[in-house]
Write a protein that holds these residues in place. Sequence first.
Motif: not given
Length: 284
Positions: A235-241
């Motif tokens: 989820m961190e990757a999605r939120e960061g993007f």
Amino acid sequence: MIPIIRRNVLVFLRDRTSVFFSLLAILIIFALYILFLGENYQSGLLDGLDGAQYLMDTWLVGGILAAASITTTMGAFSIMVEDKSKQIFKDFSSSPIRTSKLTAGYLFGAFIVGLFMTLLALFVGELFIIFNGGEWLSLLDTVNVIGLIILSVITNTAFVYFPVSFMQSENAFGTMSSVIGTLTGFLAGIYLPIGILPPVIQTVVKLFPVSHSASLLRQTMTRDAVDKVFQEAPMEAREGFEQFMGIRFEWNGTEISPWLSFLYLSVMAIVFYLLSIWSFKRKK
């Protein structure tokens, strides 16, 4: 008032040059994306991920719709500036038509033109997405996007009218249109994702209504594509993007909810309509 609205809309649509230049910023964005930006974003952020093309296309179209809601509305106000420079506005003012209705005619005319042109941009954008192997928006998402377009055009009609009301010459209006058309691409996060900008500049960008329009439109336009691209990612990757690309905003470390952006656009519409009324009364 209705005859004035009809007259302004027809005069604008019959002038192919005005229509073209109101769409010029959008055409430039499309060209830059196809030639340079699209490949750079995909290779730099989504290299090797399935659905990257689909995600970036929907991200682009969301930003273009936000940009169109302001550039096409501004193009429609060229009729008002032209009427002023040619003294046609005074002819109208000396007629039995009340000045308040005349002003409302320009506002509603610009809103109708902006709404029509932005909906046209939505249709063309969807064709662009499908041509590149993407998918049509669902019925519910289409309704949501149209609602956001209406709100964006309402807000930007008021936002643009205020500075345009001070314009007395077509040259001054043309200069301002060029500046706003250029800035819109940056404020909508198309030329440069907001995550690249320094924190202070990011804060400034988030103060402009068009940035919130782009964020809300992208949240709907990219939802399915983001789900597909990041389905196996943390989820961190999605939120960061999403934060880097301006799909979602943060303020002092707290995410700005869609409803807060919606409220911000509504408040800005009211504020600039009140400023427009003040500008109108000041000239009476």
